[in-house]
Design an enzyme around this catalytic site. Structure first.
Site, PDB file in Angstrom:
ATOM      1  N   GLN A 104      -8.680   8.531  -2.541  1.00 22.46           N
ATOM      2  CA  GLN A 104      -8.387   8.118  -1.168  1.00 22.46           C
ATOM      3  C   GLN A 104      -7.852   9.318  -0.386  1.00 22.46           C
ATOM      4  OE1 GLN A 104      -6.267   4.003  -1.183  1.00 22.46           O
ATOM      5  NE2 GLN A 104      -5.804   4.965  -3.143  1.00 22.46           N
ATOM      6  N   ASN A 105      -7.598  10.388  -1.102  1.00 26.68           N
ATOM      7  CA  ASN A 105      -6.977  11.562  -0.473  1.00 26.68           C
ATOM      8  C   ASN A 105      -8.024  12.384   0.268  1.00 26.68           C
ATOM      9  OD1 ASN A 105      -4.691  10.649  -1.753  1.00 26.68           O
ATOM     10  ND2 ASN A 105      -4.884  12.061  -3.489  1.00 26.68           N
ATOM     11  N   VAL A 106      -7.551  13.122   1.247  1.00 23.51           N
ATOM     12  CA  VAL A 106      -8.459  13.897   2.111  1.00 23.51           C
ATOM     13  C   VAL A 106      -8.141  15.396   2.009  1.00 23.51           C
ATOM     14  CG1 VAL A 106      -8.791  11.974   3.719  1.00 23.51           C
ATOM     15  CG2 VAL A 106      -6.893  13.561   4.101  1.00 23.51           C
ATOM     16  N   ASP A 107      -7.430  15.765   0.912  1.00 24.34           N
ATOM     17  CA  ASP A 107      -6.817  17.103   0.846  1.00 24.34           C
ATOM     18  C   ASP A 107      -7.565  18.117  -0.017  1.00 24.34           C
ATOM     19  OD1 ASP A 107      -4.196  15.708  -1.326  1.00 24.34           O
ATOM     20  OD2 ASP A 107      -6.223  16.368  -1.825  1.00 24.34           O
ATOM     21  N   HIS A 122     -12.244   8.372   1.853  1.00 26.91           N
ATOM     22  CA  HIS A 122     -11.705   8.437   3.216  1.00 26.91           C
ATOM     23  C   HIS A 122     -11.972   9.764   3.899  1.00 26.91           C
ATOM     24  CE1 HIS A 122      -8.684   5.116   1.867  1.00 26.91           C
ATOM     25  NE2 HIS A 122      -9.869   4.633   2.159  1.00 26.91           N
ATOM     26  N   CYS A 149     -18.284  18.627  21.263  1.00 25.34           N
ATOM     27  CA  CYS A 149     -19.421  18.613  20.339  1.00 25.34           C
ATOM     28  C   CYS A 149     -20.511  19.523  20.929  1.00 25.34           C
ATOM     29  CB  CYS A 149     -19.950  17.183  20.218  1.00 25.34           C
ATOM     30  SG  CYS A 149     -21.550  17.072  19.422  1.00 25.34           S
ATOM     31  N   SER A 191      -0.408   3.092  -3.850  1.00 27.42           N
ATOM     32  CA  SER A 191       0.337   1.836  -3.676  1.00 27.42           C
ATOM     33  C   SER A 191      -0.641   0.663  -3.662  1.00 27.42           C
ATOM     34  CB  SER A 191       1.127   1.886  -2.364  1.00 27.42           C
ATOM     35  OG  SER A 191       0.227   2.035  -1.274  1.00 27.42           O
ATOM     36  N   ALA A 233       2.763  11.309 -12.099  1.00 30.25           N
ATOM     37  CA  ALA A 233       1.449  11.675 -12.646  1.00 30.25           C
ATOM     38  C   ALA A 233       1.460  13.087 -13.228  1.00 30.25           C
ATOM     39  CB  ALA A 233       0.393  11.575 -11.536  1.00 30.25           C
TER      40      ALA A 233
HETATM   41  C1  BV8 Z   1     -11.697  -1.128   7.159  1.00 33.78           C
HETATM   42  C2  BV8 Z   1      -7.640   8.718   5.781  1.00 33.78           C
HETATM   43  C3  BV8 Z   1     -12.601  -2.505   8.751  1.00 33.78           C
HETATM   44  C4  BV8 Z   1      -7.027   9.136   7.068  1.00 33.78           C
HETATM   45  C5  BV8 Z   1      -6.771   6.484   5.286  1.00 33.78           C
HETATM   46  C6  BV8 Z   1      -5.538  -4.778  10.575  1.00 33.78           C
HETATM   47  C7  BV8 Z   1      -6.140  -3.931  11.496  1.00 33.78           C
HETATM   48  C8  BV8 Z   1      -7.105  -2.992  11.132  1.00 33.78           C
HETATM   49  C9  BV8 Z   1      -7.463  -2.887   9.789  1.00 33.78           C
HETATM   50  C10 BV8 Z   1      -6.851  -3.725   8.885  1.00 33.78           C
HETATM   51  C11 BV8 Z   1      -5.897  -4.653   9.247  1.00 33.78           C
HETATM   52  N1  BV8 Z   1      -5.482  -5.306   8.130  1.00 33.78           N
HETATM   53  C12 BV8 Z   1      -6.139  -4.811   7.059  1.00 33.78           C
HETATM   54  C13 BV8 Z   1      -6.981  -3.873   7.505  1.00 33.78           C
HETATM   55  C14 BV8 Z   1      -7.880  -3.090   6.707  1.00 33.78           C
HETATM   56  C15 BV8 Z   1      -7.229  -1.731   6.506  1.00 33.78           C
HETATM   57  C16 BV8 Z   1      -6.107  -1.885   5.504  1.00 33.78           C
HETATM   58  O1  BV8 Z   1      -6.359  -2.064   4.338  1.00 33.78           O
HETATM   59  N2  BV8 Z   1      -4.865  -1.808   6.009  1.00 33.78           N
HETATM   60  C17 BV8 Z   1      -3.723  -1.918   5.136  1.00 33.78           C
HETATM   61  C18 BV8 Z   1      -2.576  -1.096   5.705  1.00 33.78           C
HETATM   62  C19 BV8 Z   1      -3.359  -3.395   5.022  1.00 33.78           C
HETATM   63  N3  BV8 Z   1      -8.277  -0.904   5.990  1.00 33.78           N
HETATM   64  C20 BV8 Z   1      -9.020  -0.212   6.847  1.00 33.78           C
HETATM   65  O2  BV8 Z   1      -8.833  -0.195   8.050  1.00 33.78           O
HETATM   66  C21 BV8 Z   1     -10.204   0.482   6.238  1.00 33.78           C
HETATM   67  N4  BV8 Z   1     -11.364   0.147   6.970  1.00 33.78           N
HETATM   68  O3  BV8 Z   1     -11.191  -2.054   6.594  1.00 33.78           O
HETATM   69  O4  BV8 Z   1     -12.638  -1.262   8.115  1.00 33.78           O
HETATM   70  C22 BV8 Z   1     -13.969  -2.976   8.703  1.00 33.78           C
HETATM   71  C23 BV8 Z   1     -14.371  -3.844   7.700  1.00 33.78           C
HETATM   72  C24 BV8 Z   1     -15.653  -4.318   7.714  1.00 33.78           C
HETATM   73  C25 BV8 Z   1     -16.534  -3.878   8.697  1.00 33.78           C
HETATM   74  C26 BV8 Z   1     -16.109  -2.969   9.671  1.00 33.78           C
HETATM   75  C27 BV8 Z   1     -14.836  -2.489   9.676  1.00 33.78           C
HETATM   76  C28 BV8 Z   1     -10.027   1.995   6.336  1.00 33.78           C
HETATM   77  C29 BV8 Z   1      -8.827   2.410   5.532  1.00 33.78           C
HETATM   78  C30 BV8 Z   1      -8.802   3.939   5.437  1.00 33.78           C
HETATM   79  C31 BV8 Z   1      -7.706   4.468   6.341  1.00 33.78           C
HETATM   80  N5  BV8 Z   1      -7.591   5.924   6.120  1.00 33.78           N
HETATM   81  N6  BV8 Z   1      -6.730   7.814   5.064  1.00 33.78           N
HETATM   82  C32 BV8 Z   1      -5.924  10.129   6.844  1.00 33.78           C
HETATM   83  O5  BV8 Z   1      -5.613  10.462   5.700  1.00 33.78           O
HETATM   84  O6  BV8 Z   1      -5.372  10.568   7.865  1.00 33.78           O
HETATM   85  S1  BV8 Z   1      -5.756   5.492   4.380  1.00 33.78           S
HETATM   86  C33 BV8 Z   1      -4.501   6.414   3.743  1.00 33.78           C
HETATM   87  O7  BV8 Z   1      -3.478   5.500   3.465  1.00 33.78           O
HETATM   88  C34 BV8 Z   1      -4.804   7.057   2.423  1.00 33.78           C
HETATM   89  O8  BV8 Z   1      -6.122   7.563   2.376  1.00 33.78           O
HETATM   90  C35 BV8 Z   1      -4.567   5.976   1.436  1.00 33.78           C
HETATM   91  O9  BV8 Z   1      -5.690   5.193   1.253  1.00 33.78           O
HETATM   92  C36 BV8 Z   1      -3.526   5.163   2.148  1.00 33.78           C
HETATM   93  C37 BV8 Z   1      -2.167   5.506   1.601  1.00 33.78           C
HETATM   94  O10 BV8 Z   1      -2.154   4.869   0.464  1.00 33.78           O
HETATM   95  P1  BV8 Z   1      -1.800   5.716  -0.872  1.00 33.78           P
HETATM   96  O11 BV8 Z   1      -2.758   6.811  -1.087  1.00 33.78           O
HETATM   97  O12 BV8 Z   1      -1.638   4.693  -1.918  1.00 33.78           O
HETATM   98  O13 BV8 Z   1      -0.453   6.402  -0.540  1.00 33.78           O
HETATM   99  P2  BV8 Z   1       0.886   5.635  -0.390  1.00 33.78           P
HETATM  100  O14 BV8 Z   1       1.792   6.529   0.319  1.00 33.78           O
HETATM  101  O15 BV8 Z   1       0.618   4.262   0.137  1.00 33.78           O
HETATM  102  O16 BV8 Z   1       1.399   5.421  -1.888  1.00 33.78           O
HETATM  103  C38 BV8 Z   1       1.724   6.527  -2.660  1.00 33.78           C
HETATM  104  C39 BV8 Z   1       1.930   5.991  -4.056  1.00 33.78           C
HETATM  105  O17 BV8 Z   1       2.146   7.109  -4.887  1.00 33.78           O
HETATM  106  C40 BV8 Z   1       3.144   5.097  -4.155  1.00 33.78           C
HETATM  107  O18 BV8 Z   1       2.811   3.955  -4.923  1.00 33.78           O
HETATM  108  C41 BV8 Z   1       4.153   5.964  -4.915  1.00 33.78           C
HETATM  109  O19 BV8 Z   1       4.982   5.204  -5.776  1.00 33.78           O
HETATM  110  C42 BV8 Z   1       3.240   6.823  -5.728  1.00 33.78           C
HETATM  111  N7  BV8 Z   1       3.794   8.111  -6.122  1.00 33.78           N
HETATM  112  C43 BV8 Z   1       4.724   8.871  -5.491  1.00 33.78           C
HETATM  113  N8  BV8 Z   1       4.935  10.007  -6.204  1.00 33.78           N
HETATM  114  C44 BV8 Z   1       4.119   9.953  -7.288  1.00 33.78           C
HETATM  115  C45 BV8 Z   1       3.394   8.757  -7.244  1.00 33.78           C
HETATM  116  N9  BV8 Z   1       2.507   8.408  -8.197  1.00 33.78           N
HETATM  117  C46 BV8 Z   1       2.337   9.256  -9.230  1.00 33.78           C
HETATM  118  N10 BV8 Z   1       2.989  10.436  -9.347  1.00 33.78           N
HETATM  119  C47 BV8 Z   1       3.889  10.811  -8.405  1.00 33.78           C
HETATM  120  N11 BV8 Z   1       4.556  11.979  -8.525  1.00 33.78           N
HETATM  121 ZN    ZN Z   2     -21.954  14.815  19.599  1.00 33.65          ZN
END
Ligand code: BV8
Ligand code: ZN
Length: 248
Positions: A104-107, A122, A149, A191, A233
């Protein structure tokens, strides 16, 4: 701190299984110094939440602010290095006949650690594309505001998937295929709250795969995991891979 314990039955399962899938989230880059989405954004970005900035609406409303946020994140990512978790996953890829790394990371840190096949659900912060979708993709540049563009004049934008946007169809279908056909699925540093990525571990489990979670904290997945490796990790994965390499 002693060696993290890998349950014996997990070690035994891994010595027999051939098809492995791994889903990573921001937590796998945390030990490189990249703040996770849930950590409060550091410094000047602390007053914004990613959910507010990583949306098409935010870019529409204030393209320069969103562009600056991505410039800041791109510079931060360029300045850090893959950590032992990334390096362990690069070694792990060489130990299995079928190994799918889904992130899911973009890095780009998995690629920089040596994984050649990375399914980026993503997108990637190093690329920019036309916000009107005319297909142009080019490298991020240092301009202060979104450049126009070259073919249609619309502002270029980071080539990442924002909230409310569809995931790249090819990446998503490859990830779903890997989840359905693997024998063991690792969820590392996520998460498991953002869909449809968060669906993958559940579909792996429904297809009969063992589910392993690597995370210092409990997540939405913990209750469904066959093995919970509670810890960082960067500490757990090197030990797991070391054990696997010794057994191979
Ligand atoms: C979609 C790229 C719709 C950008 C990202 C209401 C309105 C609009 C949408 C929605 C809504 N309700 C639900 C949705 C759907 C939405 C969604 O799921 N929302 C969530 C918040 C409920 N999803 C979307 O919008 C997706 N698209 O659904 O389209 C649609 C559907 C059908 C048809 C047409 C359209 C798109 C989602 C992608 C968004 N882009 N990133 C950018 O990076 O700038 S998401 C971004 O957040 C990340 O990519 C990642 O996916 C997410 C963060 O989550 P994690 O990676 O898990 O990171 P997080 O901080 O949450 O957790 C870190 C974890 O690591 C923790 O558990 C922690 O304990 C752990 N950790 C910490 N240290 C360590 C560790 N683990 C191991 N070792 C360590 N040392
Ligand atoms: Zn264009």
């Amino acid at each position: 701190m002693g060696r993290p314990d890998i349950p014996a039955e997990l070690g035994q399962a891994l010595s027999k299984l051939r098809r492995v899938a791994v889903l990573t989230g921001a937590g796998v880059s945390a030990e490189s110094g990249v703040p996770t989405f849930r950590d409060a954004q550091t410094g000047l970005w602390s007053r914004y939440s990613p959910e507010q900035l990583a949306t098409p609406e935010a870019f529409e409303r204030d393209p320069r602010l969103v562009w600056e946020w991505y410039t800041w994140r791109r510079q931060l990512v360029a300045a850090v290095h893959p950590n032992p978790a990334h390096l362990a996953l690069a070694r792990m890829a060489r130990l299995f006949a079928r190994f799918s790394l889904i992130t899911q990371n973009v890095d780009s840190l998995h690629q920089r650690a040596g994984n050649t096949e990375v399914i980026e659900l993503h997108g990637n912060i190093s690329r920019i594309t036309c916000s009107r979708g005319c297909g142009i993709v080019t490298a991020f540049d240092e301009s202060a505001a979104p450049p126009p563009c070259p073919s249609c004049g619309a502002p270029l934008r980071p080539d990442v998937v924002w909230f409310g946007e569809m995931l790249p169809a090819d990446a998503l279908s490859r990830a779903q295929e890997a989840a359905k056909s693997c024998e063991i699925f690792f969820s590392v540093g996520t998460s498991a709250q953002v869909y449809p990525a968060a669906e993958l571990p559940f579909s792996a489990r429904r297809a009969g795969a063992l589910l392993v979670e690597v995370n210092p904290e409990e997540t939405a997945l913990t209750a469904s995991a066959d093995f919970v490796l509670r810890g960082a990790a960067g500490r757990i994965l090197p030990h797991l891979v070391h054990q696997l390499e010794a057994a191979h």
